[in-house]
Design an enzyme around this catalytic site. Structure first.
Site, PDB file in Angstrom:
ATOM      1  N   ARG A  78      13.125  -2.108   7.176  1.00 52.48           N
ATOM      2  CA  ARG A  78      14.338  -2.899   7.027  1.00 52.48           C
ATOM      3  C   ARG A  78      15.365  -2.427   8.050  1.00 52.48           C
ATOM      4  O   ARG A  78      15.367  -1.275   8.478  1.00 52.48           O
ATOM      5  CB  ARG A  78      14.917  -2.728   5.619  1.00 52.48           C
ATOM      6  CG  ARG A  78      14.234  -3.585   4.575  1.00 52.48           C
ATOM      7  CD  ARG A  78      14.886  -3.480   3.228  1.00 52.48           C
ATOM      8  NE  ARG A  78      14.826  -2.125   2.705  1.00 52.48           N
ATOM      9  CZ  ARG A  78      15.840  -1.282   2.698  1.00 52.48           C
ATOM     10  NH1 ARG A  78      17.028  -1.652   3.134  1.00 52.48           N
ATOM     11  NH2 ARG A  78      15.700  -0.068   2.219  1.00 52.48           N
ATOM     12  N   TYR A 217       8.782  -8.049   9.170  1.00 55.55           N
ATOM     13  CA  TYR A 217       8.410  -6.925   8.306  1.00 55.55           C
ATOM     14  C   TYR A 217       9.069  -6.925   6.928  1.00 55.55           C
ATOM     15  O   TYR A 217      10.278  -7.114   6.800  1.00 55.55           O
ATOM     16  CB  TYR A 217       8.775  -5.609   9.008  1.00 55.55           C
ATOM     17  CG  TYR A 217       8.097  -4.439   8.380  1.00 55.55           C
ATOM     18  CD1 TYR A 217       6.782  -4.123   8.716  1.00 55.55           C
ATOM     19  CD2 TYR A 217       8.725  -3.686   7.408  1.00 55.55           C
ATOM     20  CE1 TYR A 217       6.135  -3.073   8.114  1.00 55.55           C
ATOM     21  CE2 TYR A 217       8.081  -2.626   6.796  1.00 55.55           C
ATOM     22  CZ  TYR A 217       6.785  -2.320   7.157  1.00 55.55           C
ATOM     23  OH  TYR A 217       6.142  -1.287   6.556  1.00 55.55           O
ATOM     24  N   LYS A 226      14.267  -7.878  -1.481  1.00 57.64           N
ATOM     25  CA  LYS A 226      15.621  -7.311  -1.490  1.00 57.64           C
ATOM     26  C   LYS A 226      16.688  -8.384  -1.252  1.00 57.64           C
ATOM     27  O   LYS A 226      17.779  -8.299  -1.817  1.00 57.64           O
ATOM     28  CB  LYS A 226      15.736  -6.219  -0.443  1.00 57.64           C
ATOM     29  CG  LYS A 226      14.621  -5.189  -0.456  1.00 57.64           C
ATOM     30  CD  LYS A 226      14.688  -4.266  -1.637  1.00 57.64           C
ATOM     31  CE  LYS A 226      13.690  -3.127  -1.432  1.00 57.64           C
ATOM     32  NZ  LYS A 226      13.587  -2.210  -2.534  1.00 57.64           N
ATOM     33  N   HIS A 246      18.066  -2.336  -8.756  1.00 58.13           N
ATOM     34  CA  HIS A 246      17.004  -1.698  -7.983  1.00 58.13           C
ATOM     35  C   HIS A 246      16.347  -0.642  -8.878  1.00 58.13           C
ATOM     36  O   HIS A 246      16.539   0.552  -8.697  1.00 58.13           O
ATOM     37  CB  HIS A 246      17.653  -1.064  -6.748  1.00 58.13           C
ATOM     38  CG  HIS A 246      16.694  -0.564  -5.729  1.00 58.13           C
ATOM     39  ND1 HIS A 246      17.020   0.441  -4.857  1.00 58.13           N
ATOM     40  CD2 HIS A 246      15.432  -0.923  -5.425  1.00 58.13           C
ATOM     41  CE1 HIS A 246      15.988   0.678  -4.059  1.00 58.13           C
ATOM     42  NE2 HIS A 246      15.018  -0.132  -4.381  1.00 58.13           N
ATOM     43  N   SER A 268      15.729   5.951  -2.136  1.00 54.77           N
ATOM     44  CA  SER A 268      14.386   6.057  -1.572  1.00 54.77           C
ATOM     45  C   SER A 268      13.980   7.528  -1.450  1.00 54.77           C
ATOM     46  O   SER A 268      14.830   8.420  -1.428  1.00 54.77           O
ATOM     47  CB  SER A 268      14.300   5.361  -0.223  1.00 54.77           C
ATOM     48  OG  SER A 268      15.236   5.927   0.641  1.00 54.77           O
ATOM     49  N   CYS A 270      12.472   9.373  -3.695  1.00 53.68           N
ATOM     50  CA  CYS A 270      12.587  10.149  -4.933  1.00 53.68           C
ATOM     51  C   CYS A 270      11.403   9.895  -5.867  1.00 53.68           C
ATOM     52  O   CYS A 270      11.443  10.286  -7.036  1.00 53.68           O
ATOM     53  CB  CYS A 270      13.882   9.820  -5.652  1.00 53.68           C
ATOM     54  SG  CYS A 270      15.345  10.459  -4.827  1.00 53.68           S
ATOM     55  N   ASP A 293      10.141  -1.580  -8.678  1.00 55.57           N
ATOM     56  CA  ASP A 293      11.223  -1.686  -7.696  1.00 55.57           C
ATOM     57  C   ASP A 293      12.463  -2.419  -8.202  1.00 55.57           C
ATOM     58  O   ASP A 293      13.572  -1.987  -7.933  1.00 55.57           O
ATOM     59  CB  ASP A 293      10.696  -2.376  -6.428  1.00 55.57           C
ATOM     60  CG  ASP A 293      11.577  -2.140  -5.216  1.00 55.57           C
ATOM     61  OD1 ASP A 293      12.192  -1.064  -5.132  1.00 55.57           O
ATOM     62  OD2 ASP A 293      11.671  -3.038  -4.359  1.00 55.57           O
ATOM     63  N   ARG A 383       2.847   0.449   4.655  1.00 55.24           N
ATOM     64  CA  ARG A 383       2.926  -0.144   3.313  1.00 55.24           C
ATOM     65  C   ARG A 383       1.609  -0.737   2.841  1.00 55.24           C
ATOM     66  O   ARG A 383       0.792  -1.182   3.649  1.00 55.24           O
ATOM     67  CB  ARG A 383       3.948  -1.286   3.329  1.00 55.24           C
ATOM     68  CG  ARG A 383       5.360  -0.849   3.666  1.00 55.24           C
ATOM     69  CD  ARG A 383       6.076  -0.377   2.447  1.00 55.24           C
ATOM     70  NE  ARG A 383       7.344   0.278   2.748  1.00 55.24           N
ATOM     71  CZ  ARG A 383       8.302   0.447   1.857  1.00 55.24           C
ATOM     72  NH1 ARG A 383       8.152   0.021   0.617  1.00 55.24           N
ATOM     73  NH2 ARG A 383       9.415   1.082   2.180  1.00 55.24           N
TER      74      ARG A 383
HETATM   75  O1  SAT Z   1      10.925  -3.328   3.171  1.00 48.79           O
HETATM   76  S1  SAT Z   1      11.294  -3.371   1.759  1.00 48.79           S
HETATM   77  O2  SAT Z   1      12.711  -3.651   1.615  1.00 48.79           O
HETATM   78  O3  SAT Z   1      10.547  -4.388   1.082  1.00 48.79           O
HETATM   79  C1  SAT Z   1      10.953  -1.889   1.033  1.00 48.79           C
HETATM   80  C2  SAT Z   1      12.087  -0.967   1.168  1.00 48.79           C
HETATM   81  O4  SAT Z   1      12.538  -0.686   2.274  1.00 48.79           O
HETATM   82  O5  SAT Z   1      12.566  -0.489   0.133  1.00 48.79           O
HETATM   83 MN    MN Z   2      13.126  -0.381  -3.291  1.00 47.44          MN
END
Ligand code: SAT
Ligand code: MN
Length: 614
Positions: A78, A217, A226, A246, A268, A270, A293, A383
């Site tokens: 992201r 991506y 998101k 989240h 993130s 954790c 998530d 991923r």
């Molecule tokens: O790329 S995503 O937003 O789907 C996953 C992340 O960065 O938390």
């Molecule tokens: Mn997330």
């Protein structure tokens, strides 16, 4: 325009037809594909991508019906600095978001999207976030020129004809996506088309639309995730009195067979996905997974908070995932999965750092080169995309349109010290303050200095679609909407305490986190007590089951220690952080900060009092 099926046959929804026609005029694709959501469609699109060299089909014996993709090396995550909230007023985006004037941004986007799909197919994806027909679900339509996005959306959402059938005259969230690489006649496509210099991930909260340009991506391109389920949904939730968070959702059953559901928010790195699929080390305890998530939570007639997972799959970080660290994630990705930026083994299977102790020989790394020991085989943000129903511990109510009732809300972060293993909020207002105070020390997984503290309120920093101060306010008042006896309890955890020399973690974590969940479970029913401290209620040592862990008394004390000097500094740190919200910061948060300060100082002064009188 060439359609795979006539538009009128596909939908009668006038708004939808207009949306599609307008976008055809704008993006000028070669043809239009209206998605059905069938397995045949998925297989065909994947086959074509294999033929075009964009995907590799993995070894069917080892990983049936699964595919490998490598992205452009510039398009691997992201892009928060390219993410915008274009509310009409700047103040409504707040200090934690990038704001841009919506009219100017629209002009910019219309320019970028003009002809952006030339030479490409425009796919139209109707998708439901949440079980189709649930009163907690919402529908989106994503228009994209990426078949990779279509296939990922097949896994991550409920999509296709069934959503169209349900849509009728209903409203939907408009999601526009283009990789930003129009093709001239006879121009050969690249393997991962994108336009890294011109990425824009843009949200218009008032008109509830999303425009994403230049990236293929994950969260930049799978707009249900998101962009919709958090940024746009959070603004809808604020307006309509619910919560878009989240958070993972898990079910926990004790040895007596009593079951409760918890949600948990962590920044993130954790171990959120690990916790969502936890394999408990305590005999008789069971964890089941609803989501890893995102949680959408609404209040039902019974005055309780009920949650659904709006997603249908997992888009998880691969590196570090192994049968030891997350058995259930590994089982989920054994088939029907998409892998992006992992390494490829010589027998056409996938590998990443941490999957096995020993590295397989002769791998191709995520960049497509022969792997050498000096480099990472998989990108740290590689991923897997896997269907949620493949998770061995997926909860039986995963598809339940009602959702599941929530008994506890957990916040947490990664801290070497200061924050104890677990503590409970005094009440809802204090719990909201704990959510607002979430911070985590950075790891190599994020950009920035390793070890530096990053404030990430409610783990929503990059995902709150409006002014975070207004979001705090929404939370502060939310308890009034529930019946008080059903208010979820709120906890804060820290699995990452280190010893004095900052060497190892002093809490084993992973499967043993069930021991902390057990305490919370019993707190929900008031079956165990607590010790009141300046920062919240901590377990009495004897109530924390540490059988078989071999923890010294010293370590146990350290796990539950409240160092008042450090907390005095923590208060200042928080005060400093909250100042970014200026006069928007709600009274309720200021009040909680002041009370925390007073409690810490009071405790400290007690400590300084002589323990005997002369
Ligand atoms: O790329 S995503 O937003 O789907 C996953 C992340 O960065 O938390
Ligand atoms: Mn997330």
């Amino acid at each position: 325009m060439d359609f795979n099926i006539p538009l009128d046959e596909w939908t009668a929804n006038k708004n939808l037809k207009k949306f599609i026609k307008d976008k055809i005029d704008l993006c000028k694709p070669k043809n239009v594909y209206l998605c059905s959501g069938t397995k045949e469609e998925y297989d065909e699109l994947m086959n074509q991508m294999v033929i075009d060299g964009k995907a590799i089909k993995l070894n069917d014996q080892k990983r049936p019906n699964s595919y490998f993709f490598k992205s452009d090396p510039e398009d691997v995550a992201r892009v928060e600095e390219r993410t915008f909230i274009c509310s009409e007023k700047e103040i409504d985006a707040g200090p934690t978001n990038n704001w841009h004037n919506p009219n100017e941004m629209k002009i910019k986007l219309l320019n970028l999207f003009d002809g952006s799909m030339q030479g490409r197919t425009m796919y139209v994806i109707p998708f439901s976030m949440g079980p189709i027909g649930s009163d907690k679900s919402h529908i989106g339509i994503e228009i994209t020129d990426s078949a990779y996005v279509v296939c990922n959306m097949h896994i991550m959402t409920r999509m296709g004809k069934k959503v169209i059938d349900h849509l009728k005259d209903e409203d939907f969230i408009e999601c526009m996506h283009s990789v930003g690489k129009p093709l001239q006649e006879n121009e050969k496509d690249t393997l991962w088309p994108c336009d890294p210099e011109n990425r824009y991930i843009v949200h218009f909260p008032e008109e509830k639309s999303i425009w994403s340009y230049g990236s293929g991506y994950g969260g930049n391109a799978l707009l249900g995730k998101k962009c919709f389920a958090l940024r746009i949904a959070s603004t809808m939730a604020k307006k309509d009195g619910w919560l878009a968070e989240h958070m993972l959702i898990l079910g926990i059953t004790n040895p007596e067979g009593e079951k409760k559901y918890f949600v948990a928010a962590f920044p993130s790195a954790c171990g959120k996905t690990n916790m969502a699929m936890l394999n408990p080390s305590l005999p008789g305890w069971k964890i089941e997974c609803i989501g890893d998530d995102i949680a959408w939570m609404k209040i039902s007639e019974d005055g309780r908070l009920w949650a659904i997972n709006p997603e249908a799959g997992f888009f998880g970080v691969a590196p570090g995932t192994s049968y030891d660290t997350n058995y259930n994630a590994m089982k989920s990705l054994e088939k029907n999965s998409i892998f992006t930026n992992v390494a490829l083994t010589q027998d056409n299977d996938v590998w990443w750092e941490g999957m096995t102790k020993n590295e397989p020989e002769n791998m191709i790394n995520w960049l497509g080169k022969k792997h050498s020991k000096e480099e990472k085989a998989a990108h740290p943000n590689a991923r897997f995309t896997s269907p949620a129903h493949q998770c061995p511990i997926i909860d039986k109510d995963f598809e339940n349109p009602k959702g599941v009732p929530i008994s506890a809300i957990i916040f947490g972060g990664r801290r070497d010290d200061v924050v104890p293993l677990v503590y409970e909020a005094f009440d809802w207002q204090h719990g909201t303050f704990l959510g607002a105070s979430v911070s985590s020390q950075m790891t190599a997984a994020a950009k920035g200095n390793i070890g530096k503290l990053r404030h990430d309120p409610f783990a929503m920093l990059p995902f709150c679609g409006y002014n975070m101060a207004d979001y705090f306010d929404h939370w502060l008042g939310f308890d009034k909407k529930m019946t008080s006896k059903n208010l979820p309890k709120i906890f804060y955890v820290n699995w990452f305490l280190k010893d004095e020399n900052q060497k190892g973690f002093i809490w084993p974590g992973f499967s043993d986190n069930i021991r902390v969940l057990k305490w919370m479970f019993e707190r929900v029913d008031n079956k165990v007590g607590f010790k009141k401290t300046a920062i919240g209620n901590i377990p009495n040592i004897e109530d924390l089951n540490v059988d078989g862990l071999n923890l010294s008394k010293n370590t146990l004390e350290k796990l539950l220690e409240i160092d008042l000097d450090k907390w005095e500094k923590e208060v200042l740190e928080l005060k400093n952080y909250f100042s970014i919200f200026k006069d928007k910061l709600p009274e309720g948060i200021i009040d909680q900060l002041n009370k925390l300060n007073e409690r810490v100082l009071k405790e400290k002064s007690k400590r300084c009092e002589p323990s005997y009188k002369e």
